[in-house]
Design a protein around this motif. Structure first.
Motif, PDB file in Angstrom:
ATOM      1  N   THR A 281      -9.471   5.873   5.044  1.00 37.97           N
ATOM      2  CA  THR A 281      -9.678   4.487   4.629  1.00 37.97           C
ATOM      3  C   THR A 281     -10.285   4.497   3.231  1.00 37.97           C
ATOM      4  O   THR A 281     -11.047   5.407   2.875  1.00 37.97           O
TER       5      THR A 281
ATOM      6  N   ASP B 225      -5.018  -0.961   6.175  1.00 38.53           N
ATOM      7  CA  ASP B 225      -5.518  -0.094   5.112  1.00 38.53           C
ATOM      8  C   ASP B 225      -5.782   1.342   5.540  1.00 38.53           C
ATOM      9  O   ASP B 225      -6.556   2.047   4.896  1.00 38.53           O
TER      10      ASP B 225
ATOM     11  N   MET C  88       0.829  -1.198   0.000  1.00 46.90           N
ATOM     12  CA  MET C  88       0.000   0.000   0.000  1.00 46.90           C
ATOM     13  C   MET C  88       0.867   1.254   0.000  1.00 46.90           C
ATOM     14  O   MET C  88       0.552   2.241  -0.682  1.00 46.90           O
TER      15      MET C  88
END
Length: 227
Positions: free
Chosen positions: A101, A85, A26
């Motif tokens: 998020t 996340d 990520m």
């Protein structure tokens, strides 16, 4: 017993490794330019996330007007990924200024107490949406499939709350459209939505002829044409 205990430990280690891998992936995906904005995009700020390490988290840069446009950004000096996340914009000490998020692909949502919701979106995608909205503003004609005009409509860029903008029907619309009576519009996932005061919604999608057709399609379609 020891075998079961070993299995639990192994599972925990594997889960931890997977979490670390997801976070690393990520972080890599987030590097680049993003638009930080209010939900209706009345206030925007460009944030550039980098992969360079900071004292806490990773370095970022904010365009010069960010602090004036969105005052809370004065405290932001770094960013990081927390958990699986959560994209965190943080202070020099690593404290959260705002956590985001992902609510849909490439669009992140964060909340600040007393201020409301903010959106973090890929800059190219955000500007593409803004351009699309600009192209929608103005006068439209609604016609049936046989070309018969049934209504006129004006879409504006005046905010109407909940990401909607004001819309106005022109006089002499047919009974179905007048009965629906939309007063708001918005773009959502590539579609254009007309919204009535009671919350009822009509969905239009662009076709290959640069027209907008009411969905689901019918044998006698309702089509929006730019005037």
């Amino acid at each position: 017993m020891w075998r079961a205990f070993g299995t639990v430990i192994l599972s925990a280690l594997l889960a931890s490794a997977a979490t670390a891998q997801d976070a690393a992936s990520m972080k890599k995906d987030m590097v680049g330019q993003w638009e930080l904005a209010t939900t209706e995009r009345s206030k925007t700020c460009v944030v550039t996330l980098t992969s360079e390490p900071a004292a806490k988290g990773l370095k970022l840069t904010l365009e010069p007007d960010c602090a004036k446009t969105l005052p809370f950004t004065k405290a932001i000096v770094a960013w990081d990924v927390k958990g699986l996340d959560i994209v965190r914009l943080e202070t020099a000490d690593g404290d959260s200024v705002i956590d985001f998020t992902e609510v849909e692909s490439g669009i992140f949502e964060g909340h600040r107490d007393g201020e409301g919701i903010y959106i973090l979106q890929n800059l190219v995608a955000a500007r593409s949406l803004a351009k699309s909205m600009e192209q929608m503003i103005g006068d439209w004609t609604m016609v049936r499939g046989n070309g018969r005009q049934v209504c006129g409509l004006t879409l504006t860029n005046t905010e109407a709350g909940n990401d909607n903008f004001q819309a106005f029907l022109k006089p002499r619309c047919d009974a179905q459209i007048a009965g629906f009576g939309p007063t708001m519009w918005r773009l959502e996932h590539g579609a254009m939505l007309l919204v009535a005061p009671n919350g009822d919604t009509w969905r239009f999608e662009a076709d290959d002829n640069a027209q907008w057709r009411k969905m689901p399609d019918t044998a006698d379609p309702l089509i929006m044409l730019r005037q």
